[in-house]
Design a protein around this motif. Structure first.
Motif, PDB file in Angstrom:
ATOM      1  N   GLY A 163       0.768  -1.240   0.000  1.00 15.68           N
ATOM      2  CA  GLY A 163       0.000   0.000   0.000  1.00 15.68           C
ATOM      3  C   GLY A 163       0.795   1.284   0.000  1.00 15.68           C
ATOM      4  O   GLY A 163       0.207   2.366  -0.019  1.00 15.68           O
ATOM      5  N   GLY A 164       2.093   1.219   0.033  1.00 21.39           N
ATOM      6  CA  GLY A 164       2.874   2.456   0.032  1.00 21.39           C
ATOM      7  C   GLY A 164       2.882   3.107  -1.341  1.00 21.39           C
ATOM      8  O   GLY A 164       2.220   2.656  -2.273  1.00 21.39           O
ATOM      9  N   GLY A 165       3.631   4.204  -1.446  1.00 19.09           N
ATOM     10  CA  GLY A 165       3.740   4.876  -2.725  1.00 19.09           C
ATOM     11  C   GLY A 165       3.983   6.356  -2.581  1.00 19.09           C
ATOM     12  O   GLY A 165       4.413   6.837  -1.526  1.00 19.09           O
ATOM     13  N   LEU A 166       3.712   7.066  -3.663  1.00 24.27           N
ATOM     14  CA  LEU A 166       3.928   8.513  -3.736  1.00 24.27           C
ATOM     15  C   LEU A 166       2.578   9.221  -3.744  1.00 24.27           C
ATOM     16  O   LEU A 166       1.668   8.840  -4.494  1.00 24.27           O
ATOM     17  N   VAL A 167       2.467  10.254  -2.913  1.00 19.43           N
ATOM     18  CA  VAL A 167       1.220  11.006  -2.825  1.00 19.43           C
ATOM     19  C   VAL A 167       1.558  12.466  -2.578  1.00 19.43           C
ATOM     20  O   VAL A 167       2.606  12.778  -2.005  1.00 19.43           O
ATOM     21  N   GLN A 168       0.683  13.347  -2.996  1.00 16.15           N
ATOM     22  CA  GLN A 168       0.880  14.771  -2.737  1.00 16.15           C
ATOM     23  C   GLN A 168       0.466  15.110  -1.313  1.00 16.15           C
ATOM     24  O   GLN A 168      -0.373  14.422  -0.719  1.00 16.15           O
ATOM     25  N   ALA A 169       1.017  16.187  -0.813  1.00 18.74           N
ATOM     26  CA  ALA A 169       0.658  16.641   0.526  1.00 18.74           C
ATOM     27  C   ALA A 169      -0.854  16.854   0.619  1.00 18.74           C
ATOM     28  O   ALA A 169      -1.473  17.390  -0.308  1.00 18.74           O
ATOM     29  N   GLY A 170      -1.412  16.403   1.729  1.00 21.45           N
ATOM     30  CA  GLY A 170      -2.852  16.469   1.922  1.00 21.45           C
ATOM     31  C   GLY A 170      -3.584  15.231   1.470  1.00 21.45           C
ATOM     32  O   GLY A 170      -4.773  15.063   1.777  1.00 21.45           O
ATOM     33  N   ASN A 229      -4.310   9.898   6.514  1.00 22.15           N
ATOM     34  CA  ASN A 229      -4.955  11.034   5.866  1.00 22.15           C
ATOM     35  C   ASN A 229      -4.190  12.317   6.167  1.00 22.15           C
ATOM     36  O   ASN A 229      -3.406  12.373   7.123  1.00 22.15           O
ATOM     37  N   GLY A 230      -4.413  13.331   5.370  1.00 22.09           N
ATOM     38  CA  GLY A 230      -3.744  14.601   5.604  1.00 22.09           C
ATOM     39  C   GLY A 230      -2.237  14.473   5.621  1.00 22.09           C
ATOM     40  O   GLY A 230      -1.559  15.061   6.461  1.00 22.09           O
ATOM     41  N   LEU A 231      -1.702  13.703   4.690  1.00 28.15           N
ATOM     42  CA  LEU A 231      -0.268  13.417   4.710  1.00 28.15           C
ATOM     43  C   LEU A 231       0.557  14.672   4.484  1.00 28.15           C
ATOM     44  O   LEU A 231       0.172  15.577   3.730  1.00 28.15           O
ATOM     45  N   LYS A 232       1.705  14.701   5.146  1.00 26.91           N
ATOM     46  CA  LYS A 232       2.636  15.815   5.073  1.00 26.91           C
ATOM     47  C   LYS A 232       3.984  15.311   4.581  1.00 26.91           C
ATOM     48  O   LYS A 232       4.307  14.139   4.763  1.00 26.91           O
ATOM     49  N   PRO A 233       4.801  16.201   3.990  1.00 28.64           N
ATOM     50  CA  PRO A 233       6.148  15.767   3.584  1.00 28.64           C
ATOM     51  C   PRO A 233       6.938  15.156   4.740  1.00 28.64           C
ATOM     52  O   PRO A 233       7.744  14.249   4.521  1.00 28.64           O
ATOM     53  N   ALA A 234       6.696  15.609   5.963  1.00 30.89           N
ATOM     54  CA  ALA A 234       7.394  15.063   7.129  1.00 30.89           C
ATOM     55  C   ALA A 234       7.018  13.610   7.409  1.00 30.89           C
ATOM     56  O   ALA A 234       7.693  12.933   8.195  1.00 30.89           O
TER      57      ALA A 234
END
Length: 121
Positions: free
Chosen positions: A8-15, A83-88
């Motif tokens: 389930g991992g991967g690349l996503v934009q912030a938010g 949810n609400g993912l951040k670069p950190a």
């Protein structure tokens, strides 16, 4: 042989959102506490979320209100809804489970192989 298999991992934009899954592969007697950890290069592995066999959860402060840990005891699986993912939050995420392979076995820690989560700004 018992293994923890993550997906389930991967690349996503912030938010954005991602959902990680951890499945116990192989036959076991029971699973006790299950956890998600994460690690970035050069830093110690950080415990992100914990769930007991009874469903009691705990989170590190930086993810409270954004991440939700859950498990299905019948299927020996665990999820981390982010949810609400951040670069950190960018890191390699690991699942860990305290497992008992037989009724007479001691509890043993098992770790997944790790899965990359990357959050772009």
């Amino acid at each position: 042989q018992v293994q923890l298999v993550e997906s389930g991992g991967g690349l996503v934009q912030a938010g954005g959102s991602l959902r990680l899954s951890c499945a116990v592969s192989g036959r076991i007697f029971s699973a006790n506490t299950m956890d998600w950890y994460r690690q970035v290069p050069g830093k110690q592995r950080e415990q992100v979320a914990t769930i007991t066999s009874g469903g009691i959860t705990n989170y590190t402060d930086s993810v409270k209100g954004r991440f939700t840990i859950s498990r299905d005891n019948a299927k020996n699986t665990m999820l981390l809804q982010m949810n609400g993912l951040k670069p950190a939050d960018t890191a390699v995420y690991y699942c860990k489970a305290d497992l008992r392979r037989r009724s007479f076995s001691v509890l043993t820690d098992y770790w997944g192989q790790g899965i990359q989560v990357t959050v772009s700004s």
